[in-house]
Design a protein around this motif. Structure first.
Motif, PDB file in Angstrom:
ATOM      1  N   PRO A 168      67.312  23.243 -39.215  1.00  0.00           N
ATOM      2  CA  PRO A 168      65.895  22.866 -39.163  1.00  0.00           C
ATOM      3  C   PRO A 168      65.438  22.038 -40.356  1.00  0.00           C
ATOM      4  N   ARG A 169      66.065  22.229 -41.492  1.00  0.00           N
ATOM      5  CA  ARG A 169      65.700  21.427 -42.665  1.00  0.00           C
ATOM      6  C   ARG A 169      66.080  19.963 -42.463  1.00  0.00           C
ATOM      7  N   ILE A 170      67.189  19.736 -41.786  1.00  0.00           N
ATOM      8  CA  ILE A 170      67.599  18.365 -41.482  1.00  0.00           C
ATOM      9  C   ILE A 170      66.662  17.754 -40.449  1.00  0.00           C
ATOM     10  N   GLU A 171      66.287  18.542 -39.439  1.00  0.00           N
ATOM     11  CA  GLU A 171      65.333  18.059 -38.439  1.00  0.00           C
ATOM     12  C   GLU A 171      64.015  17.659 -39.108  1.00  0.00           C
ATOM     13  N   ASP A 172      63.546  18.489 -40.033  1.00  0.00           N
ATOM     14  CA  ASP A 172      62.306  18.175 -40.746  1.00  0.00           C
ATOM     15  C   ASP A 172      62.459  16.893 -41.555  1.00  0.00           C
ATOM     16  N   TYR A 173      63.606  16.737 -42.200  1.00  0.00           N
ATOM     17  CA  TYR A 173      63.859  15.533 -42.990  1.00  0.00           C
ATOM     18  C   TYR A 173      63.839  14.290 -42.113  1.00  0.00           C
ATOM     19  N   THR A 202      71.004  15.822 -31.771  1.00  0.00           N
ATOM     20  CA  THR A 202      69.669  15.961 -32.342  1.00  0.00           C
ATOM     21  C   THR A 202      68.869  16.925 -31.486  1.00  0.00           C
ATOM     22  N   ARG A 203      68.150  17.819 -32.132  1.00  0.00           N
ATOM     23  CA  ARG A 203      67.312  18.797 -31.438  1.00  0.00           C
ATOM     24  C   ARG A 203      68.152  19.603 -30.454  1.00  0.00           C
ATOM     25  N   ASP A 204      68.037  19.369 -29.133  1.00  0.00           N
ATOM     26  CA  ASP A 204      68.801  20.143 -28.155  1.00  0.00           C
ATOM     27  C   ASP A 204      69.880  19.295 -27.486  1.00  0.00           C
ATOM     28  N   GLY A 205      70.206  18.156 -28.093  1.00  0.00           N
ATOM     29  CA  GLY A 205      71.287  17.324 -27.569  1.00  0.00           C
ATOM     30  C   GLY A 205      70.792  16.259 -26.620  1.00  0.00           C
ATOM     31  N   VAL A 206      71.096  14.986 -26.922  1.00  0.00           N
ATOM     32  CA  VAL A 206      70.697  13.865 -26.081  1.00  0.00           C
ATOM     33  C   VAL A 206      71.951  13.158 -25.570  1.00  0.00           C
ATOM     34  N   MET A 207      72.124  13.129 -24.264  1.00  0.00           N
ATOM     35  CA  MET A 207      73.222  12.384 -23.655  1.00  0.00           C
ATOM     36  C   MET A 207      72.914  10.907 -23.703  1.00  0.00           C
TER      37      MET A 207
END
Length: 216
Positions: A6-11, A205-210
């Motif tokens: 989550p820290r990376i997502e916030d960044y 990223t997040r929940d995975g993007v195909m």
């Protein structure tokens, strides 16, 4: 499980998100309603990928109240068109309201109904097709979408890691909803990986993007 710390997502959100007043309002509504949206980091990813191939015609299979459409509409510019599909009339109306506030409504076409039916009704090829419908319908969505994307175009799909359950044995998936739809998400991902007309990867990223690029 957390796909990305989550820290990376916030960044990433803080670094790349930019200033988007309308998107912020939509994010606030999502939080208040507990409504699923792709979120800022995925939204920016969708815009960058769409711009990268010079896309002008986008189809969303599942649009909610227009959050992902906001990013696609930014990417296609004034000459482009984004076809939204949404089963709820109130959400579809709200999407147009939000996009109008952002000055993007003129490049959006709203279709109310089942995305799996609407894709058959629309004519021509698309530069990008984005899937974010009920996960149990993912395999059928791919089967329909793969024939409608031009060579050099993209198939994009959210939630393809499905909270990491795609990598877990079935008896270790505790959440019933996750367990029910995990086989469909796995099938969807395997079908794409096996299609020789596409080169694909999953952006975790997040929940995975195909991300699947049509090469032939």
């Amino acid at each position: 499980m957390d796909i990305v710390d989550p820290r990376i997502e916030d960044y990433l959100r803080d670094l790349l998100g930019g200033e988007h007043e309308v998107a912020e309002a939509m994010e606030k509504e999502a939080e208040e309603r507990d409504f699923p949206i792709v979120g800022r980091t995925v939204g920016v990813t969708l815009e960058v990928l769409t711009r990268a191939i010079g896309a002008r015609r986008v189809l969303e299979m599942g649009s909610g109240y227009g959050y992902s459409a906001y990013w696609f509409a930014r990417a296609v510019d004034e000459a482009g068109e984004v076809h939204m599909t949404e089963g709820d009339k109130d959400n579809a109306r709200k999407a147009i309201d939000y996009l109008a506030r952002a000055g993007l409504a003129d490049r959006v076409r709203s279709h109310v109904g089942n995305a799996l039916d609407i894709v058959d009704e629309l004519e021509g090829e698309f530069d990008v097709i984005f899937c974010d419908i009920d996960k149990g319908d993912y395999p059928e969505a791919w089967t329909k979408a793969r024939e409608r994307i031009r060579v050099g175009g993209l198939y994009l799909c959210d939630n393809v890691l499905w909270d990491g359950t795609v990598a877990l044995p079935d008896d270790q998936i505790e959440n019933e909803r996750r367990r029910r739809w995990t086989p469909a998400v796995r099938e969807h991902n395997h079908l794409i990986a096996a299609d020789e007309r596409y080169r694909s990867t999953i952006v975790p990223t997040r929940d995975g993007v195909m991300v699947a690029l049509r090469v032939s």
